[in-house]
Design a protein around this motif. Structure first.
Motif, PDB file in Angstrom:
ATOM      1  N   LEU A 230       0.808  -1.216   0.000  1.00  0.00           N
ATOM      2  CA  LEU A 230       0.000   0.000   0.000  1.00  0.00           C
ATOM      3  C   LEU A 230       0.842   1.267   0.000  1.00  0.00           C
ATOM      4  O   LEU A 230       0.461   2.275  -0.600  1.00  0.00           O
ATOM      5  N   ASP A 231       1.986   1.238   0.682  1.00  0.00           N
ATOM      6  CA  ASP A 231       2.834   2.439   0.760  1.00  0.00           C
ATOM      7  C   ASP A 231       4.310   2.019   0.743  1.00  0.00           C
ATOM      8  O   ASP A 231       4.992   2.086   1.767  1.00  0.00           O
ATOM      9  N   PRO A 232       4.805   1.566  -0.410  1.00  0.00           N
ATOM     10  CA  PRO A 232       6.172   1.029  -0.460  1.00  0.00           C
ATOM     11  C   PRO A 232       7.244   2.051  -0.107  1.00  0.00           C
ATOM     12  O   PRO A 232       8.247   1.688   0.514  1.00  0.00           O
ATOM     13  N   TRP A 233       7.067   3.306  -0.470  1.00  0.00           N
ATOM     14  CA  TRP A 233       8.125   4.281  -0.231  1.00  0.00           C
ATOM     15  C   TRP A 233       8.265   4.598   1.252  1.00  0.00           C
ATOM     16  O   TRP A 233       9.351   4.966   1.702  1.00  0.00           O
ATOM     17  N   HIS A 234       7.194   4.440   2.010  1.00  0.00           N
ATOM     18  CA  HIS A 234       7.277   4.659   3.458  1.00  0.00           C
ATOM     19  C   HIS A 234       8.123   3.581   4.125  1.00  0.00           C
ATOM     20  O   HIS A 234       8.761   3.830   5.153  1.00  0.00           O
ATOM     21  N   TYR A 235       8.098   2.382   3.546  1.00  0.00           N
ATOM     22  CA  TYR A 235       8.852   1.256   4.117  1.00  0.00           C
ATOM     23  C   TYR A 235      10.032   0.867   3.218  1.00  0.00           C
ATOM     24  O   TYR A 235      10.428  -0.287   3.164  1.00  0.00           O
ATOM     25  N   SER A 236      10.575   1.860   2.508  1.00  0.00           N
ATOM     26  CA  SER A 236      11.593   1.584   1.492  1.00  0.00           C
ATOM     27  C   SER A 236      12.885   1.009   2.056  1.00  0.00           C
ATOM     28  O   SER A 236      13.657   0.379   1.329  1.00  0.00           O
ATOM     29  N   ARG A 237      13.153   1.215   3.331  1.00  0.00           N
ATOM     30  CA  ARG A 237      14.388   0.694   3.934  1.00  0.00           C
ATOM     31  C   ARG A 237      14.158  -0.575   4.747  1.00  0.00           C
ATOM     32  O   ARG A 237      15.078  -1.071   5.391  1.00  0.00           O
ATOM     33  N   SER A 238      12.933  -1.076   4.717  1.00  0.00           N
ATOM     34  CA  SER A 238      12.642  -2.277   5.505  1.00  0.00           C
ATOM     35  C   SER A 238      11.864  -3.279   4.658  1.00  0.00           C
ATOM     36  O   SER A 238      12.409  -3.866   3.723  1.00  0.00           O
ATOM     37  N   ILE A 239      10.577  -3.439   4.948  1.00  0.00           N
ATOM     38  CA  ILE A 239       9.816  -4.522   4.332  1.00  0.00           C
ATOM     39  C   ILE A 239       9.530  -4.298   2.849  1.00  0.00           C
ATOM     40  O   ILE A 239       9.222  -5.245   2.131  1.00  0.00           O
ATOM     41  N   ALA A 240       9.612  -3.043   2.389  1.00  0.00           N
ATOM     42  CA  ALA A 240       9.341  -2.763   0.973  1.00  0.00           C
ATOM     43  C   ALA A 240      10.619  -2.525   0.171  1.00  0.00           C
ATOM     44  O   ALA A 240      10.551  -2.061  -0.967  1.00  0.00           O
ATOM     45  N   PHE A 241      11.763  -2.853   0.751  1.00  0.00           N
ATOM     46  CA  PHE A 241      13.036  -2.590   0.066  1.00  0.00           C
ATOM     47  C   PHE A 241      13.083  -3.254  -1.306  1.00  0.00           C
ATOM     48  O   PHE A 241      13.466  -2.634  -2.306  1.00  0.00           O
ATOM     49  N   GLN A 242      12.671  -4.508  -1.358  1.00  0.00           N
ATOM     50  CA  GLN A 242      12.738  -5.255  -2.614  1.00  0.00           C
ATOM     51  C   GLN A 242      11.836  -4.631  -3.680  1.00  0.00           C
ATOM     52  O   GLN A 242      12.238  -4.468  -4.835  1.00  0.00           O
ATOM     53  N   LEU A 243      10.611  -4.258  -3.286  1.00  0.00           N
ATOM     54  CA  LEU A 243       9.674  -3.662  -4.232  1.00  0.00           C
ATOM     55  C   LEU A 243      10.185  -2.310  -4.727  1.00  0.00           C
ATOM     56  O   LEU A 243      10.107  -2.013  -5.930  1.00  0.00           O
ATOM     57  N   VAL A 244      10.707  -1.502  -3.831  1.00  0.00           N
ATOM     58  CA  VAL A 244      11.210  -0.180  -4.215  1.00  0.00           C
ATOM     59  C   VAL A 244      12.373  -0.314  -5.192  1.00  0.00           C
ATOM     60  O   VAL A 244      12.452   0.410  -6.195  1.00  0.00           O
ATOM     61  N   GLN A 245      13.272  -1.253  -4.935  1.00  0.00           N
ATOM     62  CA  GLN A 245      14.393  -1.462  -5.850  1.00  0.00           C
ATOM     63  C   GLN A 245      13.910  -1.946  -7.214  1.00  0.00           C
ATOM     64  O   GLN A 245      14.480  -1.603  -8.252  1.00  0.00           O
ATOM     65  N   SER A 246      12.831  -2.727  -7.209  1.00  0.00           N
ATOM     66  CA  SER A 246      12.248  -3.181  -8.469  1.00  0.00           C
ATOM     67  C   SER A 246      11.679  -2.005  -9.253  1.00  0.00           C
ATOM     68  O   SER A 246      11.872  -1.894 -10.470  1.00  0.00           O
ATOM     69  N   LEU A 247      10.982  -1.113  -8.575  1.00  0.00           N
ATOM     70  CA  LEU A 247      10.413   0.060  -9.235  1.00  0.00           C
ATOM     71  C   LEU A 247      11.509   0.982  -9.766  1.00  0.00           C
ATOM     72  O   LEU A 247      11.372   1.568 -10.848  1.00  0.00           O
ATOM     73  N   ILE A 248      12.605   1.100  -9.007  1.00  0.00           N
ATOM     74  CA  ILE A 248      13.741   1.908  -9.472  1.00  0.00           C
ATOM     75  C   ILE A 248      14.320   1.300 -10.744  1.00  0.00           C
ATOM     76  O   ILE A 248      14.683   2.010 -11.687  1.00  0.00           O
ATOM     77  N   ALA A 249      14.395  -0.037 -10.790  1.00  0.00           N
ATOM     78  CA  ALA A 249      14.915  -0.721 -11.977  1.00  0.00           C
ATOM     79  C   ALA A 249      14.062  -0.401 -13.201  1.00  0.00           C
ATOM     80  O   ALA A 249      14.583  -0.062 -14.269  1.00  0.00           O
ATOM     81  N   PHE A 250      12.736  -0.489 -13.044  1.00  0.00           N
ATOM     82  CA  PHE A 250      11.856  -0.184 -14.170  1.00  0.00           C
ATOM     83  C   PHE A 250      11.973   1.277 -14.581  1.00  0.00           C
ATOM     84  O   PHE A 250      11.995   1.596 -15.776  1.00  0.00           O
ATOM     85  N   GLY A 251      12.045   2.163 -13.592  1.00  0.00           N
ATOM     86  CA  GLY A 251      12.172   3.578 -13.913  1.00  0.00           C
ATOM     87  C   GLY A 251      13.459   3.896 -14.644  1.00  0.00           C
ATOM     88  O   GLY A 251      13.494   4.769 -15.527  1.00  0.00           O
ATOM     89  N   SER A 252      14.516   3.163 -14.328  1.00  0.00           N
ATOM     90  CA  SER A 252      15.807   3.396 -14.982  1.00  0.00           C
ATOM     91  C   SER A 252      15.810   2.910 -16.422  1.00  0.00           C
ATOM     92  O   SER A 252      16.532   3.438 -17.270  1.00  0.00           O
ATOM     93  N   GLY A 253      14.989   1.883 -16.704  1.00  0.00           N
ATOM     94  CA  GLY A 253      15.018   1.267 -18.030  1.00  0.00           C
ATOM     95  C   GLY A 253      14.413   2.114 -19.123  1.00  0.00           C
ATOM     96  O   GLY A 253      14.856   2.043 -20.281  1.00  0.00           O
TER      97      GLY A 253
END
Length: 378
Positions: A230-253
């Motif tokens: 629901l709020d990946p950026w709020h938990y970007s350094r903990s439980i949502a780290f994997q999802l946030v890194q995935s979104l960064i990968a797509f944004g970079s592509g």
């Protein structure tokens, strides 16, 4: 087995070579497998070097799994429908016997807090990956036999609910919530396609809500996954780290990607880049074009699989093709949905692309059966 008995078995259960499988189905699968081979090596090179001192460690195992799966798919694609029908009930009974074994300490292999594997020397396999095929075979045969009574709850829904529900309970106890959800969706959609009444299936879905709520309460990490979704950026350094890194990968592509082999996220930023999140790596290196290519290839598999289901005159074969196509598409949709942040995180591989022995062999087995069914429809 004598030579004459073997010859008789071949005549009864093996199709002649003149029958060709669907070329589009085989070609799309080959395209996904080939891309997956490149991306698994690409994603695992530095990780394998760092953890095992061998950059080719995952590639070698992946090639072994791929070879075993390809041989199995080719062999299965030559089999006649009668053998699949004969094996349907024995395989689901065997599944019900094997699934509890993974929960027994000393027999089941634990990894990452889950006990989903059975060990076999240096290798391990995940029974639930093969249970999916067994369940589809069982549902297809049972639905075909009960066609005239599928609208009755006690005949059309209840027996299937008991059998598949037992499998789901065993898999959920591992715990493997993702595979359990896939089996529930398969059950509902195959029953609906087989003629079950919609009101019965809606009741089945509503009855499943309390166990789902219990799972969320009993295993708090599942609730944390929903919060991360629901709020990946709020938990970007903990439980949502994997999802946030995935979104960064797509944004970079971007549209065309940053180039094959040029990923930054695979350098220990994106966990599981070679397994569950390999689609994110494709999005980063090959961009939107590469991601769309993957979706198009799955679309081809879906279209040709449903074509086989609609054209086959035998009710069992039609239901079987429908179920096999459905499970491949469901797994692809769930994996892609997780990687792009549209679904809560689940540990499901992307068929034909992710690293993973049982998942790869299981997916190729399903394609092998589909190919066999396509030989019968032309």
């Amino acid at each position: 087995m004598t030579v004459s008995a073997l010859t008789a078995w071949q005549r009864q259960f093996v199709m002649p070579r003149l029958n060709r499988p669907d070329a589009w189905l085989v070609g799309a699968t080959a395209g996904l497998v080939g891309l997956g081979l490149v991306m698994v090596f690409n994603a695992s090179y530095f990780y394998a070097q760092d953890h095992y001192g061998d950059p080719y460690a995952f590639l070698r195992k992946h090639l072994i799994y791929l070879g075993a799966g390809a041989i199995l798919a080719v062999a299965v694609s030559r089999l006649r429908l009668q053998l699949f029908e004969r094996l349907a009930y024995p395989l689901v009974i065997a599944s019900l016997c094997v699934l509890p074994l993974v929960l027994i300490p000393g027999i089941g292999v634990s990894h990452g807090g889950a006990r989903r594997w059975l060990g076999c020397g240096p290798f391990s396999f995940q029974p639930s990956e093969f249970v999916k095929t067994a369940v589809i075979l069982y549902l297809a045969r049972s639905i075909a036999r009960k066609q005239a009574h599928m609208s009755e709850f006690t005949t059309g829904v209840l027996p299937h609910l008991i059998v598949v529900g037992t499998c789901v309970a065993c898999i959920g106890a591992e715990p493997d919530f993702g595979t359990a959800v896939i089996l529930v969706l398969l059950l509902v959609l195959m029953l609906y396609g087989g003629g079950a009444r919609l009101v019965h299936l809606i009741g089945l879905v509503l009855a499943a809500l309390p166990p789902v709520m219990f799972a969320l309460v009993h295993w708090p990490y599942r609730w944390r996954r929903i919060l991360a979704f629901l709020d990946p950026w709020h938990y970007s350094r903990s439980i949502a780290f994997q999802l946030v890194q995935s979104l960064i990968a797509f944004g970079s592509g971007g549209l065309t990607g940053i180039g094959l082999g040029e990923s930054k996220q695979k350098l220990f930023f994106l966990p599981e880049a070679h397994t569950d999140f390999i689609f994110a790596l494709i999005g980063e290196e090959l961009g939107l074009a590469g991601a769309l290519l993957v979706l198009v290839l799955f679309g081809v598999i879906g279209a040709r699989g449903f074509r086989v289901a609609s054209r086959h005159p035998d009710p069992f074969a039609s239901a079987l093709a429908f179920g096999l196509t459905l499970v491949l598409l469901l797994e692809a949709v769930v994996n892609v949905g997780v990687v792009v942040g549209m679904l809560p995180t689940k540990g499901l591989a992307l068929p034909f692309l992710s690293y993973g022995g049982s998942a790869m062999i299981g997916a190729l087995l399903q394609i092998g059966i589909l190919a066999a069914l396509s030989r019968m429809t032309g």
